[in-house]
Write a protein that holds these residues in place. Structure first.
Motif, PDB file in Angstrom:
ATOM      1  N   LEU A 108      45.725  30.255  15.943  1.00 33.14           N
ATOM      2  CA  LEU A 108      45.701  31.590  15.362  1.00 33.14           C
ATOM      3  C   LEU A 108      45.945  31.509  13.862  1.00 33.14           C
ATOM      4  CD1 LEU A 108      45.772  34.724  15.817  1.00 33.14           C
ATOM      5  CD2 LEU A 108      48.220  34.455  16.288  1.00 33.14           C
ATOM      6  N   ILE A 109      45.099  32.198  13.103  1.00 31.84           N
ATOM      7  CA  ILE A 109      45.279  32.365  11.663  1.00 31.84           C
ATOM      8  C   ILE A 109      45.418  33.859  11.420  1.00 31.84           C
ATOM      9  CG2 ILE A 109      44.253  32.107   9.371  1.00 31.84           C
ATOM     10  CD1 ILE A 109      42.505  29.826  10.596  1.00 31.84           C
ATOM     11  N   THR A 110      46.489  34.273  10.768  1.00 33.62           N
ATOM     12  CA  THR A 110      46.598  35.677  10.378  1.00 33.62           C
ATOM     13  C   THR A 110      46.175  35.803   8.921  1.00 33.62           C
ATOM     14  OG1 THR A 110      48.956  35.475   9.867  1.00 33.62           O
ATOM     15  CG2 THR A 110      48.372  36.299  12.063  1.00 33.62           C
ATOM     16  N   LEU A 111      45.678  36.996   8.590  1.00 28.26           N
ATOM     17  CA  LEU A 111      45.173  37.272   7.254  1.00 28.26           C
ATOM     18  C   LEU A 111      45.674  38.655   6.863  1.00 28.26           C
ATOM     19  CD1 LEU A 111      43.208  36.783   4.857  1.00 28.26           C
ATOM     20  CD2 LEU A 111      41.359  37.599   6.345  1.00 28.26           C
ATOM     21  N   HIS A 112      46.575  38.691   5.880  1.00 31.21           N
ATOM     22  CA  HIS A 112      47.124  39.983   5.460  1.00 31.21           C
ATOM     23  C   HIS A 112      47.816  39.860   4.115  1.00 31.21           C
ATOM     24  CE1 HIS A 112      51.292  38.837   6.448  1.00 31.21           C
ATOM     25  NE2 HIS A 112      50.810  38.305   7.561  1.00 31.21           N
ATOM     26  N   PRO A 113      47.991  41.009   3.444  1.00 32.39           N
ATOM     27  CA  PRO A 113      48.705  40.996   2.164  1.00 32.39           C
ATOM     28  C   PRO A 113      50.197  40.752   2.371  1.00 32.39           C
ATOM     29  CG  PRO A 113      48.070  43.237   2.736  1.00 32.39           C
ATOM     30  CD  PRO A 113      47.480  42.343   3.782  1.00 32.39           C
ATOM     31  N   GLU A 114      50.840  40.313   1.309  1.00 34.91           N
ATOM     32  CA  GLU A 114      52.259  39.968   1.352  1.00 34.91           C
ATOM     33  C   GLU A 114      53.143  41.130   1.799  1.00 34.91           C
ATOM     34  OE1 GLU A 114      55.609  38.233  -1.746  1.00 34.91           O
ATOM     35  OE2 GLU A 114      53.480  37.933  -2.187  1.00 34.91           O
ATOM     36  N   GLN A 115      52.766  42.356   1.476  1.00 32.39           N
ATOM     37  CA  GLN A 115      53.618  43.495   1.835  1.00 32.39           C
ATOM     38  C   GLN A 115      53.753  43.685   3.352  1.00 32.39           C
ATOM     39  OE1 GLN A 115      50.811  43.943  -0.097  1.00 32.39           O
ATOM     40  NE2 GLN A 115      49.703  45.755   0.517  1.00 32.39           N
ATOM     41  N   HIS A 116      52.912  43.021   4.138  1.00 30.40           N
ATOM     42  CA  HIS A 116      53.016  43.116   5.606  1.00 30.40           C
ATOM     43  C   HIS A 116      53.850  41.985   6.215  1.00 30.40           C
ATOM     44  CE1 HIS A 116      50.350  46.390   5.410  1.00 30.40           C
ATOM     45  NE2 HIS A 116      49.205  45.767   5.573  1.00 30.40           N
ATOM     46  N   ASP A 117      54.377  41.098   5.378  1.00 28.20           N
ATOM     47  CA  ASP A 117      55.094  39.936   5.898  1.00 28.20           C
ATOM     48  C   ASP A 117      56.221  40.316   6.857  1.00 28.20           C
ATOM     49  OD1 ASP A 117      53.484  38.192   4.510  1.00 28.20           O
ATOM     50  OD2 ASP A 117      55.000  37.650   3.012  1.00 28.20           O
ATOM     51  N   HIS A 118      57.048  41.261   6.472  1.00 25.84           N
ATOM     52  CA  HIS A 118      58.190  41.607   7.316  1.00 25.84           C
ATOM     53  C   HIS A 118      57.730  42.229   8.639  1.00 25.84           C
ATOM     54  CE1 HIS A 118      62.234  42.637   8.477  1.00 25.84           C
ATOM     55  NE2 HIS A 118      61.829  43.877   8.722  1.00 25.84           N
ATOM     56  N   ALA A 119      56.813  43.179   8.570  1.00 21.67           N
ATOM     57  CA  ALA A 119      56.346  43.848   9.795  1.00 21.67           C
ATOM     58  C   ALA A 119      55.648  42.877  10.745  1.00 21.67           C
ATOM     59  CB  ALA A 119      55.401  44.990   9.434  1.00 21.67           C
ATOM     60  N   LEU A 120      55.035  41.823  10.212  1.00 18.48           N
ATOM     61  CA  LEU A 120      54.265  40.887  11.037  1.00 18.48           C
ATOM     62  C   LEU A 120      54.977  39.556  11.260  1.00 18.48           C
ATOM     63  CD1 LEU A 120      50.731  41.556   9.526  1.00 18.48           C
ATOM     64  CD2 LEU A 120      51.561  42.230  11.792  1.00 18.48           C
ATOM     65  N   LYS A 121      56.271  39.516  11.027  1.00 18.40           N
ATOM     66  CA  LYS A 121      56.974  38.234  11.097  1.00 18.40           C
ATOM     67  C   LYS A 121      56.838  37.546  12.451  1.00 18.40           C
ATOM     68  CE  LYS A 121      61.530  40.378  11.759  1.00 18.40           C
ATOM     69  NZ  LYS A 121      61.146  41.772  11.622  1.00 18.40           N
ATOM     70  N   GLU A 122      56.867  38.282  13.545  1.00 20.44           N
ATOM     71  CA  GLU A 122      56.718  37.664  14.863  1.00 20.44           C
ATOM     72  C   GLU A 122      55.294  37.179  15.087  1.00 20.44           C
ATOM     73  OE1 GLU A 122      58.412  40.539  14.393  1.00 20.44           O
ATOM     74  OE2 GLU A 122      60.416  40.087  15.156  1.00 20.44           O
ATOM     75  N   VAL A 123      54.319  37.979  14.660  1.00 21.57           N
ATOM     76  CA  VAL A 123      52.917  37.572  14.784  1.00 21.57           C
ATOM     77  C   VAL A 123      52.667  36.341  13.921  1.00 21.57           C
ATOM     78  CG1 VAL A 123      50.522  38.278  14.412  1.00 21.57           C
ATOM     79  CG2 VAL A 123      52.174  39.928  15.317  1.00 21.57           C
ATOM     80  N   ASP A 124      53.160  36.361  12.684  1.00 24.81           N
ATOM     81  CA  ASP A 124      52.973  35.219  11.793  1.00 24.81           C
ATOM     82  C   ASP A 124      53.657  33.962  12.322  1.00 24.81           C
ATOM     83  OD1 ASP A 124      51.397  36.630  10.026  1.00 24.81           O
ATOM     84  OD2 ASP A 124      53.015  37.015   8.594  1.00 24.81           O
ATOM     85  N   ARG A 125      54.754  34.134  13.004  1.00 28.25           N
ATOM     86  CA  ARG A 125      55.454  32.975  13.583  1.00 28.25           C
ATOM     87  C   ARG A 125      54.596  32.303  14.637  1.00 28.25           C
ATOM     88  NH1 ARG A 125      58.216  28.721  12.858  1.00 28.25           N
ATOM     89  NH2 ARG A 125      59.770  28.271  14.409  1.00 28.25           N
TER      90      ARG A 125
END
Length: 152
Positions: A108-125
């Motif tokens: 899985l590769i996620t693609l999003h702006p930095e401002q979404h880092d906190h909201a997507l922390k579990e997905v990004d993990r």
């Protein structure tokens, strides 16, 4: 080596075209697939095929089921799943696709702006890479397919 990459998520910008163009320029052997990105068709497919509904809940329910046939099948057939989270809308379906891909063990590769880092922390993990721009996705695919670093 030929790979199938599923591009999930936000449908209101040209990020998919930027990836497709980059892959063509690099002459990478990658087949892309995606959900139906015609928003009206995606919303109306259930009632267009299975009949009208008086309540939006049931209209959405029918459409979601038919769209899921496509989404699940293409994610299951993919070698890599890229999930884009954009600025304009909440993409609950994109988060679901990311979770589904992770449950299947798909890279899985996620693609999003930095401002979404906190909201997507579990997905990004769960992701193996977090990209900020579509061109970084092309760079990742070039590297994993051919072992070549970006030309910068």
């Amino acid at each position: 080596m030929s790979w199938h990459v599923y591009l999930s998520g936000e449908i209101h910008t040209g990020w998919r075209a930027r990836i497709a163009n980059g892959l063509m320029e690099e002459e990478l052997d990658v087949e892309l697939s995606a959900p139906v990105i015609d928003h009206g068709a995606s919303d109306d497919v259930g009632v267009a095929i299975l009949g009208a509904e008086q309540r939006d809940f049931w209209k959405d329910h029918k459409g979601a089921g038919i769209n899921a046939i496509r989404t699940r099948t293409l994610i299951e057939q993919s070698d890599v799943v890229v999930v884009r989270f954009g600025d304009e809308y909440r993409q609950w379906n994109a988060a679901f696709d990311a979770g589904y891909a992770a449950a299947l063990g798909k890279p899985l590769i996620t693609l999003h702006p930095e401002q979404h880092d906190h909201a997507l922390k579990e997905v990004d993990r769960a992701a193996l890479a977090v990209a900020r721009e579509p061109e970084q996705v092309v760079d990742i695919l070039r590297y994993v397919l051919n072992g070549r670093l970006p030309r910068r």
